[in-house]
Design an enzyme around this catalytic site. Structure first.
Site, PDB file in Angstrom:
ATOM      1  N   HIS A   1       3.422   6.699  -6.911  1.00 36.35           N
ATOM      2  CA  HIS A   1       2.706   7.879  -7.398  1.00 36.35           C
ATOM      3  C   HIS A   1       3.602   9.117  -7.272  1.00 36.35           C
ATOM      4  O   HIS A   1       3.660   9.959  -8.155  1.00 36.35           O
ATOM      5  CB  HIS A   1       1.444   8.052  -6.547  1.00 36.35           C
ATOM      6  CG  HIS A   1       0.306   8.726  -7.250  1.00 36.35           C
ATOM      7  ND1 HIS A   1      -0.879   8.988  -6.610  1.00 36.35           N
ATOM      8  CD2 HIS A   1       0.140   9.194  -8.500  1.00 36.35           C
ATOM      9  CE1 HIS A   1      -1.707   9.577  -7.461  1.00 36.35           C
ATOM     10  NE2 HIS A   1      -1.115   9.724  -8.605  1.00 36.35           N
TER      11      HIS A   1
ATOM     12  N   HIS B   1       0.832  -1.209   0.000  1.00 32.23           N
ATOM     13  CA  HIS B   1       0.000   0.000   0.000  1.00 32.23           C
ATOM     14  C   HIS B   1       0.869   1.262   0.000  1.00 32.23           C
ATOM     15  O   HIS B   1       0.736   2.131  -0.861  1.00 32.23           O
ATOM     16  CB  HIS B   1      -0.923  -0.016   1.227  1.00 32.23           C
ATOM     17  CG  HIS B   1      -1.802   1.181   1.356  1.00 32.23           C
ATOM     18  ND1 HIS B   1      -3.152   1.154   1.047  1.00 32.23           N
ATOM     19  CD2 HIS B   1      -1.547   2.460   1.740  1.00 32.23           C
ATOM     20  CE1 HIS B   1      -3.662   2.359   1.245  1.00 32.23           C
ATOM     21  NE2 HIS B   1      -2.721   3.180   1.668  1.00 32.23           N
ATOM     22  N   GLU B   2       1.768   1.338   0.955  1.00 30.40           N
ATOM     23  CA  GLU B   2       2.603   2.538   1.052  1.00 30.40           C
ATOM     24  C   GLU B   2       3.513   2.668  -0.166  1.00 30.40           C
ATOM     25  O   GLU B   2       3.772   3.775  -0.634  1.00 30.40           O
ATOM     26  CB  GLU B   2       3.426   2.523   2.353  1.00 30.40           C
ATOM     27  CG  GLU B   2       2.594   2.524   3.638  1.00 30.40           C
ATOM     28  CD  GLU B   2       1.545   3.623   3.695  1.00 30.40           C
ATOM     29  OE1 GLU B   2       1.714   4.672   3.030  1.00 30.40           O
ATOM     30  OE2 GLU B   2       0.537   3.430   4.390  1.00 30.40           O
TER      31      GLU B   2
ATOM     32  N   HIS C   1       1.671   4.498  -2.852  1.00 28.32           N
ATOM     33  CA  HIS C   1       1.764   5.956  -2.697  1.00 28.32           C
ATOM     34  C   HIS C   1       3.130   6.438  -3.180  1.00 28.32           C
ATOM     35  O   HIS C   1       3.254   7.458  -3.851  1.00 28.32           O
ATOM     36  CB  HIS C   1       1.597   6.358  -1.231  1.00 28.32           C
ATOM     37  CG  HIS C   1       0.190   6.290  -0.726  1.00 28.32           C
ATOM     38  ND1 HIS C   1      -0.862   6.934  -1.338  1.00 28.32           N
ATOM     39  CD2 HIS C   1      -0.341   5.660   0.356  1.00 28.32           C
ATOM     40  CE1 HIS C   1      -1.974   6.707  -0.649  1.00 28.32           C
ATOM     41  NE2 HIS C   1      -1.691   5.940   0.373  1.00 28.32           N
TER      42      HIS C   1
HETATM   43 ZN    ZN Z   1      -3.021   5.250   1.874  1.00 29.36          ZN
END
Ligand code: ZN
Length: 701
Positions: free
Chosen positions: A488, A481-482, A485
């Site tokens: 991105h 998940h991290e 980010h």
């Molecule tokens: Zn998040």
């Protein structure tokens, strides 16, 4: 060799010298950087006074050049405060926090600055700006407008007052929740009443009693989640569950324990009304019919109606599965637990028993397969194959010996980004996991590219002795998940830093890349390549994998409806609801529940009185974004499933290139919906989320 008066916080051109930063560098550096930033602002104000024409360089670039060093240095200090807290650092941080915050918020209120941006948007040069430049300008102007810059002078004082009153009311709301939570405790003296509770919970309760009333033997339970929730989940003694449940759902209300004892007035009912009234007034001053409309202005969703329709559809689709969940639970409780009527305080308990019966597997057994170095290697493989980049170890000064540093290169060997990886929990480090921007991509007028740098921080169990760090499957999901980010932020190709990477991405779309990456943690081939049993060396077995997948979707129908009730209640309270009308907020919330959910609302529940997300957090008219972003990420991932290779799966899908180019590289430089359509060829649909949650017929097979 740096000189004695070298201040690393004033020298951030290259990578931060974490090895040299001392607490005593902070105040002098911030003083200097604030002066420089203020000088840049003053320059812009003077340009306005002197009637100098606005250009990209003398407005946006000039402000960026003047304030970026402050932002970067303060980012480093905030980061250290989170990962390497010491008393001296904390003191220096708090000493400077107010003036830094004040500087940034003064920008939003600065009318001459606003005039400069307006002049730039109206200038002849505007038509020649890139889409990213135009997007940044439009974001900036919107920020000023929503901050009240367009309001008539006569209204501005009231507008400012509303902000203050809201802040105060929200603070009281959360104080009441905390005080009401703290006010209750229950001491169990009969050991029979502890049956079913895990040993560590019982030990913690004994300790809590010992700490509170050493002369009185027993086990003390409170309404804090780690004490409360295991009781609901495991305690076989029904009256214990009932007592805690009732205390929990009446916190901060007129039925609350503290209220009944006349100790203090922690009832949030009035505050809810007051907060809703203030938000309504704020929205109307700014020219919107209600706060729901106002909240959505900078978001991807357009109108409260669109959000409500979306949530209603999702709930309608989930409803049959929720009914099955509920029927199965009632039947199980009746047949195997001998409970004929399921009370609200029985639902969690019975669900836990059913889950154990259906999908029992041991978390600690699963952990033995997820050795941290192997998992990380697996993550890098996924990213490298999806996006045709390579990740290599790199060198930089770090804030702790455990921190690793890497570089990301594209296929031609060109540096794209770098990142710090700080994986383990330790004293002085804040809990949780997050990605943060250490440096944003930007391009100088001469064409020099500054590449992005990211912080990736987790709190995993550190290695012990010669045993590597072992991760739970949830930890693995967190890491992916991290990293989403991070991708991105790092793979952006936008040159305007204010809309590069995650900057300027709509709030309800920002979780798209992160939740998207989570999907790979459920892929059989990916799991095969990143697992290795600590003792046997075998990868994760298929039987265990299937149990994990089934457990993931346990009661997903009911879970979806519960989220739907929260999100619909939030939106309906902020759009078309009259805080002074005949229907109370509680009545509205109960009506939403009874329309949407399969489980009726317990009459005594006052759950909205502790709904801090919307009354004391940033989620007002925004709670829907959890589900909204899940729809986007599930639908994006479905594009990979649809075009997966028979032999090599999703990782070689041509969708990888499109996801990179249309979503990750463009960042906030255009609306998220446009990016999504460019990637997917159509607007988002909810089918994939339902399928991934086991709520379609094919998925059920
Ligand atoms: Zn998040």
């Amino acid at each position: 060799m740096p000189q004695a008066d070298f201040n690393p916080l004033l020298n951030l051109q290259s990578l931060t010298r974490f090895d040299l930063i001392q607490a005593e560098h902070i105040t002098p550096a911030i003083t200097t950087l604030l002066e420089r930033a203020q000088a840049a602002v003053t320059r812009l104000e003077q340009d306005h006074e002197e009637g100098i024409g606005a250009s990209w360089d003398n407005v946006v670039e000039a402000l960026e050049r003047g304030t970026e060093p402050l932002g970067r240095a303060w980012g480093v200090i905030g980061h250290l405060n989170s990962v390497a807290d010491t008393p001296a650092l904390r003191e220096a941080f708090s000493e400077n926090l107010a003036r830094v915050t004040e500087f940034w918020s003064s920008l939003g209120q600065n009318e001459r600055l606003y005039e400069r941006y307006k002049a730039l948007a109206a200038s002849a040069a505007f038509s020649g700006f890139s889409p990213a430049q135009k997007q940044l300008l439009s974001n900036e102007l919107r920020g000023f407008r929503l901050g009240g810059a367009e309001l008539p002078e006569s209204v501005k004082p009231r507008f400012a007052e509303i902000q203050e009153e809201q802040a105060r009311a929200s603070k009281s709301f959360s104080d009441h929740v905390l005080d009401a939570t703290n006010a209750f405790s229950l001491t169990v003296t009969d050991p029979d009443h502890l049956k079913g509770l895990p040993e560590d919970v019982v030990a913690a309760a004994a300790q809590a009693q010992q700490d509170a009333e050493p002369e009185q033997p027993g086990w003390r339970f409170t309404l804090h989640f780690p004490s409360y929730y295991p009781v609901l989940q495991y305690a076989e003694h029904r009256p214990l569950r009932e007592q805690l449940y009732k205390a929990y759902v009446t916190r901060a209300s007129e039925l609350g324990v503290a209220h009944a004892q006349g100790q203090a007035d922690w009832d949030n009912t009035q505050l809810i009304q007051e907060i809703l009234r203030l938000r309504q007034e704020e929205a109307q001053l700014l020219g919107y019919p209600d706060y729901g409309h106002l909240s959505l202005v900078p978001k991807m969703a357009d109108t409260p109606q669109q959000v409500t329709d979306f949530l209603n559809e999702l709930c309608q689709r989930a409803r049959p599965y929720a009914e099955q969940d509920w029927d199965a639970l009632k039947a199980f409780a009746r047949d195997e637990l001998g409970m004929t009527d399921l009370e609200p305080w029985d639902v969690t308990f019975a669900s836990e028993k059913l889950r154990e019966k259906r999908y029992a597997f041991s978390e600690s057994e699963v952990k033995l397969y997820f050795q941290q170095p192997k998992v990380l290697e697996g993550l890098f493989q996924v990213v490298q194959r999806l996006f045709k980049v390579s990740i290599k170890p790199d060198q930089a000064a770090v804030w702790h010996p455990d921190v690793q540093f890497y570089r990301v290169e594209d296929a031609s060997g060109q540096l794209r980004a770098q990142f710090y990886l700080d994986l383990y929990a330790r004293p002085g480090k804040r809990g949780g996991a997050w990605m943060d921007d250490a440096r944003s991509r930007s391009v100088s007028p001469e064409g020099g590219v500054t590449t992005p740098v990211a912080y990736l921080v987790c709190n995993f169990m550190p290695p012990t002795g010669d045993q590597p760090s072992l991760l739970t499957h949830d930890d693995v999901i967190t890491l992916f998940h991290e990293f989403g980010h991070g991708l991105h932020h790092m793979l952006t190709k936008v040159d305007v830093s204010g809309v590069s990477g995650i900057h300027g991405v709509e709030w309800d779309a920002v979780e798209l890349p992160s939740q998207f990456m989570e999907n790979f943690c459920w892929e059989w081939p990916v799991l095969q390549s990143m697992t290795q049993h600590l003792h046997s060396g075998e990868p994760l077995p298929r039987v265990l994998y299937e149990k994990m997948v089934a457990a993931k979707n346990f009661q997903s129908g009911m879970v979806t409806l519960r989220q739907g009730v929260f999100a619909l209640t939030d939106m309906q309270l902020h759009a078309g609801f009259d805080p002074d009308g005949p229907v109370t907020a509680l009545a509205l919330a109960n009506a939403v529940n009874d329309r949407i959910h399969v489980i009726p609302q317990a009459p005594l529940s006052r759950w909205i009185n502790t709904f801090s997300h919307i009354f004391a957090g940033g989620y007002a008219a925004g709670y829907y974004s959890y589900k909204w972003a899940e729809v986007l990420s599930a639908d994006a991932y479905a594009a990979f499933e649809e075009s997966a290779s028979e032999t090599e799966g999703t990782l070689v899908s041509p969708a990888g290139k499109r996801f990179l180019e249309e979503i990750l590289e463009v960042g906030g430089s255009r609306p998220a919906l446009e990016s999504f359509i460019a990637f997917r060829g159509r607007e988002p649909e909810i089918e994939a989320l339902l399928r991934h949650s086991g709520m379609t017929e094919t998925a059920a097979a």
